[in-house]
Design a protein around this motif. Structure first.
Motif, PDB file in Angstrom:
ATOM      1  N   LEU A 122      42.343  35.147  50.725  1.00  0.00           N
ATOM      2  CA  LEU A 122      43.717  35.518  50.409  1.00  0.00           C
ATOM      3  C   LEU A 122      43.840  35.610  48.897  1.00  0.00           C
ATOM      4  CD1 LEU A 122      46.756  35.923  51.011  1.00  0.00           C
ATOM      5  CD2 LEU A 122      46.982  33.424  50.976  1.00  0.00           C
ATOM      6  N   ILE A 123      44.312  36.770  48.410  1.00  0.00           N
ATOM      7  CA  ILE A 123      44.406  37.005  46.968  1.00  0.00           C
ATOM      8  C   ILE A 123      45.879  37.026  46.577  1.00  0.00           C
ATOM      9  CG2 ILE A 123      43.784  38.540  45.079  1.00  0.00           C
ATOM     10  CD1 ILE A 123      41.490  39.551  46.807  1.00  0.00           C
ATOM     11  N   THR A 124      46.269  36.134  45.682  1.00  0.00           N
ATOM     12  CA  THR A 124      47.663  35.991  45.293  1.00  0.00           C
ATOM     13  C   THR A 124      47.816  35.961  43.773  1.00  0.00           C
ATOM     14  OG1 THR A 124      47.499  33.568  45.400  1.00  0.00           O
ATOM     15  CG2 THR A 124      48.237  34.705  47.390  1.00  0.00           C
ATOM     16  N   ASN A 125      49.082  36.010  43.341  1.00  0.00           N
ATOM     17  CA  ASN A 125      49.437  35.890  41.922  1.00  0.00           C
ATOM     18  C   ASN A 125      48.825  37.017  41.090  1.00  0.00           C
ATOM     19  OD1 ASN A 125      51.054  34.150  40.209  1.00  0.00           O
ATOM     20  ND2 ASN A 125      49.176  33.716  39.093  1.00  0.00           N
ATOM     21  N   VAL A 126      48.883  38.237  41.611  1.00  0.00           N
ATOM     22  CA  VAL A 126      48.280  39.387  40.944  1.00  0.00           C
ATOM     23  C   VAL A 126      49.310  40.061  40.044  1.00  0.00           C
ATOM     24  CG1 VAL A 126      47.115  41.600  41.282  1.00  0.00           C
ATOM     25  CG2 VAL A 126      46.745  39.718  42.906  1.00  0.00           C
ATOM     26  N   ALA A 127      48.998  40.192  38.767  1.00  0.00           N
ATOM     27  CA  ALA A 127      49.901  40.829  37.813  1.00  0.00           C
ATOM     28  C   ALA A 127      49.689  42.347  37.815  1.00  0.00           C
ATOM     29  CB  ALA A 127      49.670  40.252  36.423  1.00  0.00           C
ATOM     30  N   GLY A 128      50.383  43.030  36.923  1.00  0.00           N
ATOM     31  CA  GLY A 128      50.264  44.483  36.842  1.00  0.00           C
ATOM     32  C   GLY A 128      51.001  45.165  37.972  1.00  0.00           C
ATOM     33  N   SER A 129      50.329  46.037  38.698  1.00  0.00           N
ATOM     34  CA  SER A 129      50.980  46.712  39.817  1.00  0.00           C
ATOM     35  C   SER A 129      51.219  45.765  40.985  1.00  0.00           C
ATOM     36  CB  SER A 129      50.152  47.912  40.282  1.00  0.00           C
ATOM     37  OG  SER A 129      48.900  47.486  40.758  1.00  0.00           O
ATOM     38  N   GLY A 130      50.415  44.677  41.074  1.00  0.00           N
ATOM     39  CA  GLY A 130      50.665  43.626  42.056  1.00  0.00           C
ATOM     40  C   GLY A 130      49.982  43.799  43.388  1.00  0.00           C
ATOM     41  N   ASP A 131      49.897  45.022  43.879  1.00  0.00           N
ATOM     42  CA  ASP A 131      49.262  45.250  45.176  1.00  0.00           C
ATOM     43  C   ASP A 131      47.820  45.699  44.972  1.00  0.00           C
ATOM     44  OD1 ASP A 131      50.410  47.505  44.010  1.00  0.00           O
ATOM     45  OD2 ASP A 131      50.532  48.594  45.886  1.00  0.00           O
ATOM     46  N   ILE A 132      46.978  45.421  45.962  1.00  0.00           N
ATOM     47  CA  ILE A 132      45.534  45.601  45.845  1.00  0.00           C
ATOM     48  C   ILE A 132      45.072  46.696  46.802  1.00  0.00           C
ATOM     49  CG2 ILE A 132      43.292  44.457  46.069  1.00  0.00           C
ATOM     50  CD1 ILE A 132      44.822  41.796  45.658  1.00  0.00           C
ATOM     51  N   SER A 133      44.199  47.557  46.326  1.00  0.00           N
ATOM     52  CA  SER A 133      43.671  48.629  47.170  1.00  0.00           C
ATOM     53  C   SER A 133      42.221  48.406  47.576  1.00  0.00           C
ATOM     54  CB  SER A 133      43.794  49.980  46.458  1.00  0.00           C
ATOM     55  OG  SER A 133      43.032  49.988  45.261  1.00  0.00           O
ATOM     56  N   ALA A 134      41.471  47.563  46.857  1.00  0.00           N
ATOM     57  CA  ALA A 134      40.064  47.330  47.201  1.00  0.00           C
ATOM     58  C   ALA A 134      39.593  46.014  46.595  1.00  0.00           C
ATOM     59  CB  ALA A 134      39.183  48.479  46.698  1.00  0.00           C
ATOM     60  N   VAL A 135      38.660  45.358  47.296  1.00  0.00           N
ATOM     61  CA  VAL A 135      38.077  44.099  46.827  1.00  0.00           C
ATOM     62  C   VAL A 135      36.579  44.108  47.119  1.00  0.00           C
ATOM     63  CG1 VAL A 135      38.076  41.577  47.028  1.00  0.00           C
ATOM     64  CG2 VAL A 135      40.225  42.846  47.287  1.00  0.00           C
ATOM     65  N   LYS A 136      35.805  43.594  46.175  1.00  0.00           N
ATOM     66  CA  LYS A 136      34.379  43.375  46.381  1.00  0.00           C
ATOM     67  C   LYS A 136      34.060  41.925  46.055  1.00  0.00           C
ATOM     68  CE  LYS A 136      32.845  48.095  45.280  1.00  0.00           C
ATOM     69  NZ  LYS A 136      32.004  48.916  44.359  1.00  0.00           N
ATOM     70  N   VAL A 137      33.044  41.384  46.741  1.00  0.00           N
ATOM     71  CA  VAL A 137      32.593  40.023  46.476  1.00  0.00           C
ATOM     72  C   VAL A 137      31.095  40.063  46.181  1.00  0.00           C
ATOM     73  CG1 VAL A 137      32.160  39.553  48.925  1.00  0.00           C
ATOM     74  CG2 VAL A 137      32.537  37.641  47.349  1.00  0.00           C
ATOM     75  N   LYS A 138      30.640  39.157  45.337  1.00  0.00           N
ATOM     76  CA  LYS A 138      29.221  39.084  44.984  1.00  0.00           C
ATOM     77  C   LYS A 138      28.788  37.628  44.995  1.00  0.00           C
ATOM     78  CE  LYS A 138      25.946  40.209  41.269  1.00  0.00           C
ATOM     79  NZ  LYS A 138      25.344  38.844  41.318  1.00  0.00           N
ATOM     80  N   GLY A 139      27.772  37.335  45.777  1.00  0.00           N
ATOM     81  CA  GLY A 139      27.162  36.026  45.730  1.00  0.00           C
ATOM     82  C   GLY A 139      26.121  35.976  44.625  1.00  0.00           C
ATOM     83  N   SER A 140      25.723  34.775  44.260  1.00  0.00           N
ATOM     84  CA  SER A 140      24.729  34.654  43.189  1.00  0.00           C
ATOM     85  C   SER A 140      23.363  35.170  43.613  1.00  0.00           C
ATOM     86  CB  SER A 140      24.622  33.201  42.730  1.00  0.00           C
ATOM     87  OG  SER A 140      24.443  32.327  43.833  1.00  0.00           O
ATOM     88  N   ARG A 141      23.186  35.430  44.923  1.00  0.00           N
ATOM     89  CA  ARG A 141      21.922  35.991  45.405  1.00  0.00           C
ATOM     90  C   ARG A 141      22.121  37.348  46.090  1.00  0.00           C
ATOM     91  NH1 ARG A 141      21.543  30.637  47.380  1.00  0.00           N
ATOM     92  NH2 ARG A 141      21.715  31.373  49.539  1.00  0.00           N
ATOM     93  N   THR A 142      23.264  37.982  45.868  1.00  0.00           N
ATOM     94  CA  THR A 142      23.524  39.288  46.491  1.00  0.00           C
ATOM     95  C   THR A 142      24.023  40.272  45.437  1.00  0.00           C
ATOM     96  OG1 THR A 142      25.889  39.025  46.996  1.00  0.00           O
ATOM     97  CG2 THR A 142      24.316  38.037  48.539  1.00  0.00           C
TER      98      THR A 142
END
Length: 282
Positions: A202-222
């Motif tokens: 869950l992604i909250t407290n986002v400034a600027g436009s506020g709404d999110i269109s895409a998210v990526k995650v990266k592990g330390s081994r990926t």
């Protein structure tokens, strides 16, 4: 040489259309999910309010933010009709509302910035012009009474209002005219949930436009892995990322991107919340 106002605005417009030159943001190829090039214009809608009678009224909502006070949104929030809600893609976006066309009930010269945190469901037992305030094609906002009272006398009930949002792709031009940004205290927050190889964030407290269109995650081994929208601003992925430090790349609807490295340490666990970088706002 002194430029005239039209010439100055033209130069600002051309500058806004040029690629960004900062390292904090990058341009995304994905199209914005929720705002058009004319979104900074005032548009007609209507608004009603609800009166909180129980602390539980400040918890929940169709965007999944949970306790709105702890999430940083307080009572400056709003529920949107189906026409505006966009199946949850609009969650976290900020709107400016002002009361119009009613000298008896409007508070002159006032407006309020609100964050979209909830959904006002249609009631097809009523016509859109009757009790079905949130039925399509109505553009309707439902505010906490504390917020409604900033722009209108609470006895007014169902009020005509105007609303607007910031305009992506024309940032500098809109700044010159009074751009609307979501302003937040602190950093973007990432709350990790799930189990096994299923990870929900869950992604909250986002400034600027506020709404999110895409998210990526990266592990330390990926490498960077795209996440899918589960609902509201809950994003998920099926991947074994345990015992790895996690980084996140968040792209807003205005195509600006912020990358937060090593947000969660290697020993992160489900149910924990971590903070990363924040979008900068002028």
């Amino acid at each position: 040489m002194q430029l005239s106002l039209p010439s100055l605005l033209l130069l600002l417009l051309l500058a806004a259309l040029s690629p960004p030159a900062t390292s904090h943001y990058s341009s995304s190829t994905s199209s914005p999910s929720s705002v058009s090039s004319s979104a900074s214009e005032w548009r007609p809608a209507r608004a009603t309010y609800y009166a909180a009678t129980n602390p539980r009224d400040e918890v929940g909502g169709a965007c999944g933010y949970g306790d709105l006070v702890k999430s940083g949104y307080g009572m400056a929030t709003v529920g949107l009709s189906e026409t505006l809600f966009e199946r949850g893609q609009i969650c976290g976006a900020c709107f400016e509302l002002r009361c119009v066309d009613d000298l008896r009930w409007c508070i002159p010269g006032t407006s309020i910035i609100l964050t979209a945190t909830n959904f006002c469901a249609p009631n097809y037992g009523f016509d859109p012009d009757g009790g079905g305030h949130c039925n399509p094609p109505n553009k309707h906002f439902v505010l906490p009474i504390e917020a409604f009272g900033k722009i209108a006398i609470w006895k007014a009930g169902n009020m005509p209002v105007q609303y607007r949002r910031c305009s992506p792709g024309l940032a500098i031009y809109v700044i010159a005219l009074g751009r609307i940004n979501c302003r937040r205290e602190g950093s973007i927050r990432f709350t990790i949930d799930g189990g096994g190889i299923f990870i929900s964030v869950l992604i909250t407290n986002v400034a600027g436009s506020g709404d999110i269109s895409a998210v990526k995650v990266k592990g330390s081994r990926t490498g960077w892995l795209p996440m899918g929208r589960n609902w509201g601003q809950n994003w998920h992925i099926n991947a074994d990322l345990k015992n790895q430090a996690l980084s996140f790349e968040v792209t807003a609807s205005d195509r600006s991107t912020v990358t937060a490295y090593n947000v969660a340490p290697r020993n992160w666990d489900y149910g924990q919340t971590f903070e990363g970088k924040q979008f900068e706002t002028p």
